[in-house]
Write a protein that holds these residues in place. Structure first.
Motif, short mmCIF file in Angstrom:
data_model
loop_
_atom_site.label_atom_id
_atom_site.label_comp_id
_atom_site.label_asym_id
_atom_site.label_seq_id
_atom_site.Cartn_x
_atom_site.Cartn_y
_atom_site.Cartn_z
N GLY A 210 0.81 -1.21 0.00
CA GLY A 210 0.00 0.00 0.00
C GLY A 210 0.85 1.27 0.00
O GLY A 210 0.42 2.30 -0.50
N GLY B 22 0.51 1.40 -3.35
CA GLY B 22 -0.88 1.47 -3.79
C GLY B 22 -1.54 2.82 -3.50
O GLY B 22 -2.34 3.30 -4.30
N GLU C 66 -9.84 3.71 -4.50
CA GLU C 66 -9.23 2.41 -4.21
C GLU C 66 -10.13 1.27 -4.69
O GLU C 66 -9.67 0.29 -5.26
CB GLU C 66 -8.93 2.25 -2.72
CG GLU C 66 -8.00 1.06 -2.51
CD GLU C 66 -7.90 0.54 -1.10
OE1 GLU C 66 -8.49 1.11 -0.18
OE2 GLU C 66 -7.24 -0.52 -0.94
N LYS D 6 -9.89 1.03 -8.42
CA LYS D 6 -8.60 0.47 -8.81
C LYS D 6 -8.60 -1.05 -8.65
O LYS D 6 -8.16 -1.77 -9.56
CB LYS D 6 -7.51 1.09 -7.92
CG LYS D 6 -6.13 0.53 -8.14
CD LYS D 6 -5.17 1.01 -7.07
CE LYS D 6 -5.40 0.29 -5.75
NZ LYS D 6 -4.39 0.63 -4.73
N CYS D 7 -9.09 -1.53 -7.52
CA CYS D 7 -9.10 -2.98 -7.28
C CYS D 7 -10.02 -3.68 -8.27
O CYS D 7 -9.68 -4.73 -8.81
CB CYS D 7 -9.52 -3.29 -5.84
SG CYS D 7 -8.31 -2.73 -4.63
N SER E 156 -8.68 -4.49 -11.69
CA SER E 156 -7.76 -5.62 -11.84
C SER E 156 -8.49 -6.81 -12.46
O SER E 156 -7.87 -7.73 -12.96
CB SER E 156 -7.17 -6.02 -10.49
OG SER E 156 -6.31 -5.02 -10.04
N GLY F 264 2.47 -8.22 -1.97
CA GLY F 264 1.81 -6.91 -1.81
C GLY F 264 0.59 -6.83 -2.70
O GLY F 264 0.61 -7.26 -3.86
N GLY F 265 -0.50 -6.30 -2.13
CA GLY F 265 -1.79 -6.27 -2.83
C GLY F 265 -1.74 -5.58 -4.19
O GLY F 265 -2.45 -5.96 -5.12
N GLN F 266 -0.88 -4.54 -4.31
CA GLN F 266 -0.87 -3.77 -5.55
C GLN F 266 -0.34 -4.58 -6.74
O GLN F 266 -0.58 -4.22 -7.90
CB GLN F 266 -0.05 -2.49 -5.33
CG GLN F 266 -0.13 -1.47 -6.45
CD GLN F 266 -1.55 -0.99 -6.73
OE1 GLN F 266 -2.32 -0.69 -5.82
NE2 GLN F 266 -1.92 -0.94 -8.00
P1 AMP Z 1 -0.72 -4.58 1.17
O1 AMP Z 1 0.06 -3.48 1.82
O2 AMP Z 1 0.06 -5.70 0.68
O3 AMP Z 1 -1.95 -4.98 1.96
O4 AMP Z 1 -1.30 -3.92 -0.19
C1 AMP Z 1 -2.35 -3.05 -0.15
C2 AMP Z 1 -2.45 -2.33 -1.48
O5 AMP Z 1 -2.83 -3.26 -2.47
C3 AMP Z 1 -3.53 -1.27 -1.41
O6 AMP Z 1 -3.09 -0.09 -2.05
C4 AMP Z 1 -4.66 -1.91 -2.17
O7 AMP Z 1 -5.49 -0.95 -2.79
C5 AMP Z 1 -3.92 -2.73 -3.21
N1 AMP Z 1 -4.73 -3.81 -3.76
C6 AMP Z 1 -5.39 -4.78 -3.07
N2 AMP Z 1 -6.08 -5.56 -3.93
C7 AMP Z 1 -5.86 -5.07 -5.17
C8 AMP Z 1 -6.31 -5.44 -6.48
N3 AMP Z 1 -7.13 -6.46 -6.66
N4 AMP Z 1 -5.87 -4.71 -7.53
C9 AMP Z 1 -5.05 -3.66 -7.34
N5 AMP Z 1 -4.59 -3.27 -6.15
C10 AMP Z 1 -4.99 -3.96 -5.07
#
Ligand code: AMP
Length: 617
Positions: A199, A227, A265, A268-269, A272, A340-342
């Motif tokens: 994030g 993110g 957010e 954006k998700c 994906s 990482g989610g992004q």
């Molecule tokens: P983390 O710190 O690993 O939890 O990553 C969180 C980040 O990942 C945040 O900015 C979320 O908006 C992003 N994120 C989570 N799921 C998705 C997705 N499906 N597509 C794009 N970004 C995502």
């Protein structure tokens, strides 16, 4: 065996894990979810809210809701990152101590340091772990971005201490993810890389894996690239045309900004997995002439890709730089891990694939791998489970300021930690009794361009002619990546005392005060051991009253009268409220009272049934 937990303290979400019967598992929070939003709020009634509860009320209580505190951890008030972050925050951050150049987050009448806010998240995760494991938890491994400097690591460790946790190790997120990847898997000898875009931060790490050894070869990153920046681009994309058309900048109103950010957010998700999304924000502003204004827009995946292209390019540049330093070619990797989610964004996956010439691995869960790896590391350190060895590196060069404003590196970046290095200083004046060493971290030759870790004062030096006192200064970097400095008089072998005079970190006293406040809060959150039995007893009584009620009403109409029923009803309402508010002591008294009432009423019914006048049954 005393439990140890692994915590991925993320910018957006946090995850806690542990190793149970040799298997790493994610611990769900008390609401049953595996991810806990890294959001903290102080509600209008003064109550502390953490996680989903805090996130849910963030629009209506934007000024008292803290998101992305990780971006401010270990930062100085005057730093560019802090000042830039301020322009995008819906909560108030104010300068604190001028000398320390630090700041506080203001939430209503109270103010907190960044480690205190992070500690609130950690305390919540600790309570989740205790509820799941059914025993107290006091030991943890906490992860940080590989590129975190000493101050950011120390701030994280302090947050752990405030939350009442003994932080047995701070480990780097990518290294932790690689542990989760290598755990119980025959990976053989391999060079792998971890592309970690969360994030708030980006890290790229190259590791060599062989016979259970995980050796980091090089690491690099950007602690202000994640993110959140992708979301901010969408916020601007939505807000700019609105401003041009309506003359209102939605980003200036805290509540609108929070709504925009949430919508960005979410969009954006969703992008994906789908190609376009509609963003709908009714009543986002009020026009003095036209009344309520709504925002409606369609955002396509290619719009998103074009407004975030430079962010993706920045990630790739970091990868190129780290590969250059490690002298590794992009096609050399046996595996490319995405963490990482992004990294769920398709454009990121395509960019990674085209840079490394291979599909990224699907074998680790990008959200959970880091916490699982931390739990594995915890079990390795405390319970000697698994024959694995982790060799990490320091991400920044460590050095000192020298004459002319230059920086002299003492421990170069990418040196395996723990490590230490010496430097001999000599007095420059006759009878000089003190000396100051300015310790910095960074890669610039100009001292002022690097991060100041602290000014260390050596005092009580032996009086002698100039040049006759040699002080051997030892710089240690622990396995946590945390720096300490000590000094010895070379001629006498005596240890010199050293005090840190410039550091933005918390003092020991401040940590102790905050830890005490946290402990008190945690006690208030915990159910006393007798609570489950007490609550169950109360609920049994409610049921018994409910079952008996028609007969009691009958008896009331036939001579018993309404008064005992009204008293019972009132006592039941009080007890139900006590159950809802978890008032254990009060409930104990209510349970006694209800038992007595039930006994008396049952007695009355019996007497009524056997009496010649009849009880109505
Ligand atoms: P983390 O710190 O690993 O939890 O990553 C969180 C980040 O990942 C945040 O900015 C979320 O908006 C992003 N994120 C989570 N799921 C998705 C997705 N499906 N597509 C794009 N970004 C995502």
């Amino acid at each position: 065996m005393e439990p140890v937990i692994g915590i991925d303290l993320g910018t957006t979400n946090s995850v806690v894990a542990t190793v149970q019967a040799g298997t790493p598992v994610v611990i769900p929070n008390r609401s049953g979810y595996r991810l806990t939003p890294s959001v903290v709020a102080i509600a209008k009634n003064g109550k502390r809210l953490v996680g989903a509860l805090a996130r849910r009320q963030s629009v209506t209580n934007a000024e008292r809701t803290v998101v992305s505190i990780k971006r401010l951890m270990g930062r100085k008030w005057s730093s560019r990152t802090t000042q830039e972050a301020l322009t995008r925050l819906s909560y108030e951050v104010v300068p604190h101590d001028k000398e320390r150049d630090d700041f506080l987050v203001k939430l209503g009448p109270e103010s907190f340091s960044a480690p205190e806010i992070s500690a609130m998240i950690l305390a919540e995760l600790r309570l989740d772990a205790e509820a799941y494991l059914g025993q107290p938890v006091s030991k943890a491994v906490i992860t940080v971005p590989a590129y975190f400097n000493d101050m950011q690591r120390t701030a994280t460790k302090d947050a752990g201490r405030i939350a009442g946790l003994e932080v047995v190790r701070i480990i780097n997120e990518p290294t932790s993810a690689s542990l989760a990847y290598g755990f119980n898997r025959q990976v053989g000898e391999k060079q792998i890389c971890v592309f970690d875009l969360g994030g708030g931060t980006f890290d790229f790490t190259i590791l060599h894996m062989y016979k259970g050894v995980f050796e980091v070869e090089a690491t690099g990153g950007d602690t202000v690239l994640g993110g959140d920046d992708f979301d901010a681009r969408i916020v601007d994309w939505l807000a700019e045309p609105f401003k041009a058309k309506q003359g209102i900048d939605l980003r200036k109103d805290k509540m609108s900004l929070q709504r925009l950010r949430d919508a960005a957010e979410k969009a954006k998700c969703e992008l994906s997995s789908v190609k376009q999304v509609e963003v709908n924000l009714p009543f986002i502003a009020q026009s003095p002439t036209a009344g309520p204004l709504h925002l409606q827009a369609v955002l396509t995946r290619s719009d998103l890709e074009s407004v975030t292209k430079d962010l993706v390019d920045r990630c790739l540049q970091v990868c190129e730089q780290v590969m250059g330093e490690a002298k590794v070619k992009p096609n050399a990797f046996g595996e490319v891990l995405l963490v990482g989610g992004q990294t769920r964004m398709p454009r990121i996956q395509e960019a990674v694939k085209s840079l490394f010439g291979r599909d990224p691995s699907k074998s680790v869960n990008p959200d959970e791998a880091v916490a699982l790896g931390a739990a594995i590391q915890g079990a390795m350190l405390l319970h000697q489970e698994q024959e694995m060895l982790l060799l990490d590196v320091t991400p920044h060069s460590l050095g000192i300021a020298i004459a002319g404003g230059f920086f002299q590196s003492i421990i170069p970046k990418n040196t395996t930690v723990p490590t230490s290095a010496h430097h001999v200083f000599t007095t420059v004046k006759d009878d000089q009794t003190s000396a100051k060493i300015t310790v910095l971290q960074g890669e610039s030759e100009i001292a002022a361009q690097n991060e100041l870790l602290g000014e260390f004062m050596m005092t009580g030096l032996r009086k002698a002619k100039r040049g006759e006192v040699d002080i051997d200064v030892i710089f240690d970097i622990s396995a946590d990546g945390i720096v300490s400095v000590s000094a010895i008089d070379v001629q006498t072998g005596l240890r010199q005392s050293i005090t840190v005079t410039a550091s933005s970190g918390l003092t020991e006293e401040e940590i102790a005060v905050a830890a005490k406040a946290n402990e008190e809060w945690m006690l208030g959150q915990k159910e006393p051991p007798e609570w489950p039995a007490r609550k169950e007893k109360a609920e049994q009584l409610f049921k018994q009253f409910e079952e008996l009620w028609p007969r009691l009403e009958n008896a009331a109409a036939n001579g018993l009268g309404m008064e005992p029923l009204q008293r019972a009803k009132a006592a039941i309402s009080v007890a139900k409220l006590q159950v809802a508010n978890k008032e254990s002591e009060g409930l104990a008294a209510s349970v006694d009272r209800l038992e007595r009432m039930l006994g008396a009423l049952k007695g009355a019914l019996e007497r009524g049934l056997t009496s010649p006048r009849g009880g109505g049954q």
